[in-house]
Design a protein around this motif. Structure first.
Motif, PDB file in Angstrom:
ATOM      1  N   THR A 407      39.363  38.051  35.663  1.00 20.18           N
ATOM      2  CA  THR A 407      38.221  38.279  34.775  1.00 20.18           C
ATOM      3  C   THR A 407      36.883  38.014  35.453  1.00 20.18           C
ATOM      4  O   THR A 407      35.840  38.077  34.809  1.00 20.18           O
ATOM      5  CB  THR A 407      38.336  37.393  33.522  1.00 20.18           C
ATOM      6  OG1 THR A 407      38.429  36.020  33.906  1.00 20.18           O
ATOM      7  CG2 THR A 407      39.565  37.771  32.704  1.00 20.18           C
ATOM      8  N   ASP A 408      36.915  37.717  36.744  1.00 22.09           N
ATOM      9  CA  ASP A 408      35.683  37.407  37.484  1.00 22.09           C
ATOM     10  C   ASP A 408      35.313  38.598  38.362  1.00 22.09           C
ATOM     11  O   ASP A 408      36.072  38.973  39.265  1.00 22.09           O
ATOM     12  CB  ASP A 408      35.896  36.161  38.354  1.00 22.09           C
ATOM     13  CG  ASP A 408      34.591  35.597  38.892  1.00 22.09           C
ATOM     14  OD1 ASP A 408      33.702  36.401  39.251  1.00 22.09           O
ATOM     15  OD2 ASP A 408      34.464  34.356  38.958  1.00 22.09           O
ATOM     16  N   PRO A 409      34.168  39.235  38.131  1.00 22.31           N
ATOM     17  CA  PRO A 409      33.791  40.427  38.899  1.00 22.31           C
ATOM     18  C   PRO A 409      33.560  40.152  40.386  1.00 22.31           C
ATOM     19  O   PRO A 409      33.572  41.094  41.190  1.00 22.31           O
ATOM     20  CB  PRO A 409      32.499  40.891  38.215  1.00 22.31           C
ATOM     21  CG  PRO A 409      31.970  39.682  37.519  1.00 22.31           C
ATOM     22  CD  PRO A 409      33.167  38.893  37.099  1.00 22.31           C
ATOM     23  N   ALA A 410      33.393  38.889  40.759  1.00 19.30           N
ATOM     24  CA  ALA A 410      33.168  38.557  42.165  1.00 19.30           C
ATOM     25  C   ALA A 410      34.479  38.345  42.923  1.00 19.30           C
ATOM     26  O   ALA A 410      34.464  38.112  44.124  1.00 19.30           O
ATOM     27  CB  ALA A 410      32.307  37.298  42.279  1.00 19.30           C
ATOM     28  N   LEU A 411      35.593  38.448  42.195  1.00 15.87           N
ATOM     29  CA  LEU A 411      36.895  38.208  42.815  1.00 15.87           C
ATOM     30  C   LEU A 411      37.842  39.358  42.502  1.00 15.87           C
ATOM     31  O   LEU A 411      37.699  40.026  41.473  1.00 15.87           O
ATOM     32  CB  LEU A 411      37.496  36.888  42.310  1.00 15.87           C
ATOM     33  CG  LEU A 411      36.655  35.632  42.528  1.00 15.87           C
ATOM     34  CD1 LEU A 411      37.270  34.442  41.783  1.00 15.87           C
ATOM     35  CD2 LEU A 411      36.529  35.307  44.021  1.00 15.87           C
ATOM     36  N   GLU A 412      38.798  39.566  43.393  1.00 10.95           N
ATOM     37  CA  GLU A 412      39.767  40.651  43.212  1.00 10.95           C
ATOM     38  C   GLU A 412      41.178  40.083  43.326  1.00 10.95           C
ATOM     39  O   GLU A 412      41.561  39.558  44.378  1.00 10.95           O
ATOM     40  CB  GLU A 412      39.537  41.731  44.275  1.00 10.95           C
ATOM     41  CG  GLU A 412      40.507  42.896  44.203  1.00 10.95           C
ATOM     42  CD  GLU A 412      40.296  43.848  45.361  1.00 10.95           C
ATOM     43  OE1 GLU A 412      41.227  44.018  46.164  1.00 10.95           O
ATOM     44  OE2 GLU A 412      39.184  44.423  45.470  1.00 10.95           O
ATOM     45  N   LEU A 413      41.957  40.176  42.259  1.00 11.30           N
ATOM     46  CA  LEU A 413      43.325  39.645  42.227  1.00 11.30           C
ATOM     47  C   LEU A 413      44.292  40.650  42.847  1.00 11.30           C
ATOM     48  O   LEU A 413      44.257  41.833  42.536  1.00 11.30           O
ATOM     49  CB  LEU A 413      43.736  39.346  40.787  1.00 11.30           C
ATOM     50  CG  LEU A 413      45.116  38.728  40.571  1.00 11.30           C
ATOM     51  CD1 LEU A 413      45.169  37.302  41.124  1.00 11.30           C
ATOM     52  CD2 LEU A 413      45.476  38.730  39.082  1.00 11.30           C
ATOM     53  N   ALA A 414      45.183  40.148  43.724  1.00  8.35           N
ATOM     54  CA  ALA A 414      46.143  41.032  44.380  1.00  8.35           C
ATOM     55  C   ALA A 414      47.505  41.034  43.710  1.00  8.35           C
ATOM     56  O   ALA A 414      48.260  41.988  43.862  1.00  8.35           O
ATOM     57  CB  ALA A 414      46.304  40.640  45.848  1.00  8.35           C
TER      58      ALA A 414
END
Length: 502
Positions: A407-414
């Motif tokens: 839910t954080d636009p600065a992070l990308e979950l793999a």
């Protein structure tokens, strides 16, 4: 002269002499003080010392001094130069690898193991230890769903256990299909056609074992995985048919129950059925995920593991044991005959008559530690329920962490964690029209990890998916909280923003 020397050395060995007992007590007290001061009381996950700084300090040490010093001085120097610059595995911000905080009951067991120095290669070097390990193995076999014909051996960890699984797979195939005994005759002419199948995210020790077994890394066929990084049964079936068409000889399927990066668990039931159809050895590398067998909430994820011909399980991961501690479990104990060797001085024929287990005939090691004791003591002290609660806590934390990141636009979950490994990356916030290169993104994520380590704030891991660099939390520590995670994620974003401007 001989009698005089024997008393002269009393202070160096643990015996029943007063001199020895006093020296041992003082040494242990000093070691405890050093450990508490330089390790347990540290407020950071790492000191931040660079490789050059540590090497420079060690370069001044005389590693082979002519004369010794007071042990208290030596231990305090070790505290300053080594212990203080070691990764604090019990710190809540230490989450890079499958590197667990060890349980206190296991630490006390190590004291006993080291002092007794039992060698597990013969009964007369380890009488009570031999029987305890064998009983521990029997109970582990039952725990994983094996029947009365099963057996196993304690190992140094997943590398050795995976090697043993493929060693037996190779030798059984040669014996059953080629009437060839590798132990006596060496590799058969057909060995260059042997093939081992596993997922493309399986542990590197599968390739390593194939190389050590004389089959070469080319013998390992890596099968594509699905969106959750699990071995695809359809792709496996397709590959097996292709191997048959090419006159190649598949000998084993290796499933993973807990991949290193993603914690993904292959579909064990489907893979076991496939192995049975093709008459292949089925090995499950459960070094990471095997501990789920203790959890009522998550045990179902291992459904089908009881169908494996062999299982790798590590206790220095989610069983919280000090390194090293693992086991190799075998569904049919008769397969140990492929590696059984006789040595008169270790396993005399009288052992079988007297009902004494010959552990050395089941191992690729000769001298071996009494590691079963620390698992035994830990289970007795905590019980299965407490172990399950610790494991469940880490899985809950991983799920919550993945939710924060997604839910954080600065992070990308793999990945959505199957166990407790969370892979993600910082996603640069500069205007996408700038079209910065992927290499630039990768450098930022690599530097974030390095800066967290250098500051001592957190020890996290780095991995790659295709050509992209990702960060990884391996959440083994049940003391790590969501507040710890939020703090580290905030630091990651702050460092990322700084690096974007450089």
């Amino acid at each position: 002269m001989i009698n005089a020397q024997s008393t002269q050395f009393d202070a160096h060995f643990l015996t029943n002499s007063t001199k020895s007992l006093v020296a041992y007590h003082q040494a242990i007290v000093t070691a405890q003080e050093v450990l508490l001061h330089y390790f347990a009381n540290q407020t950071q996950a790492y000191s931040g010392a660079s490789p050059e700084e540590i090497a420079s300090t060690l370069a001044t040490v005389d590693f082979f001094p002519m004369f010794g010093r007071e042990l208290s001085q030596v231990l305090n120097d070790v505290g300053k130069t080594v212990v203080s610059h070691s990764v604090n595995v019990s710190h809540s911000h230490c989450m890079a690898h499958l590197h667990c905080p060890p349980l206190i009951p296991a630490l006390t067991s190590e004291l006993l193991i080291n002092a007794m120095n039992q060698s597990m290669d013969s009964w007369d070097q380890s009488p009570a230890a031999t029987l305890l390990e064998q009983q521990m193995v029997n109970e582990l076999c039952r725990l994983f769903g094996y029947g009365a014909g099963a057996d196993g051996i304690f190992t140094s960890g997943g590398t050795q256990s995976n090697f043993m699984g493929l060693l037996l797979a190779r030798d059984r195939y040669a014996s059953q299909h080629l009437n060839w005994q590798i132990q006596q005759q060496g590799l058969p002419p057909e060995a260059n056609r042997f093939r081992i199948l596993c997922s493309d995210v399986s542990h590197f020790t599968i390739r390593q074992a194939a190389a050590l077994l004389g089959l070469g890394e080319k013998s390992v066929i890596q099968i594509e995985t699905d969106a959750e990084y699990r071995l695809c049964p359809i792709a496996l079936e397709r590959q097996l048919q292709q191997l048959q068409a090419e006159k190649l000889l598949p000998i084993a399927i290796v499933a993973t129950a807990g991949t290193t990066d993603f914690g993904s668990i292959d579909p064990l039931l489907e893979l076991a059925a496939c192995a049975k159809r093709y008459g292949l050895w089925f090995h499950v590398d459960a070094a990471f995920g095997g501990a789920l067998v203790l959890s009522d909430r998550h045990r179902h994820k291992l459904a089908g593991i009881e169908l494996a011909d062999s299982i790798t399980v590590d206790f220095h991961k989610l069983f919280y044991q000090p390194i090293s501690c693992g086991a190799f479990l075998l569904k049919d104990r008769s397969h140990f005959n492929f590696i059984k060797l006789h040595a008169d001085y270790l396993n005399p024929e009288t052992n079988a008559v007297e009902g004494i287990p010959d552990l050395v005939t089941k191992s690729v090691q000769t001298t071996r530690r009494f590691d079963a004791l620390k698992l035994f003591v830990s289970l007795q002290a905590l019980g299965r329920q407490q172990f399950a609660e610790m494991i469940d806590t880490t899985l809950e934390l991983a799920t919550a962490t993945a939710q924060l990141i997604s839910t954080d636009p600065a992070l990308e979950l793999a990945n959505h964690p199957a166990i407790n490994a969370v892979v993600f990356r910082y996603y640069p916030q500069q205007n996408v029209s700038d079209q910065k290169s992927e290499g630039w993104h990768n450098r930022i994520n690599s530097q974030i990890r390095a800066m967290l380590l250098q500051s001592g704030e957190a020890v996290i891991a780095q991995t790659k998916i295709r050509d992209r660099v990702y960060l990884k939390f391996t959440l083994l520590n049940p003391r790590t909280t969501l507040a710890d995670i939020r703090k580290i994620l905030d630091s990651i974003k702050q460092l990322g923003q700084v690096l974007e401007r450089i």
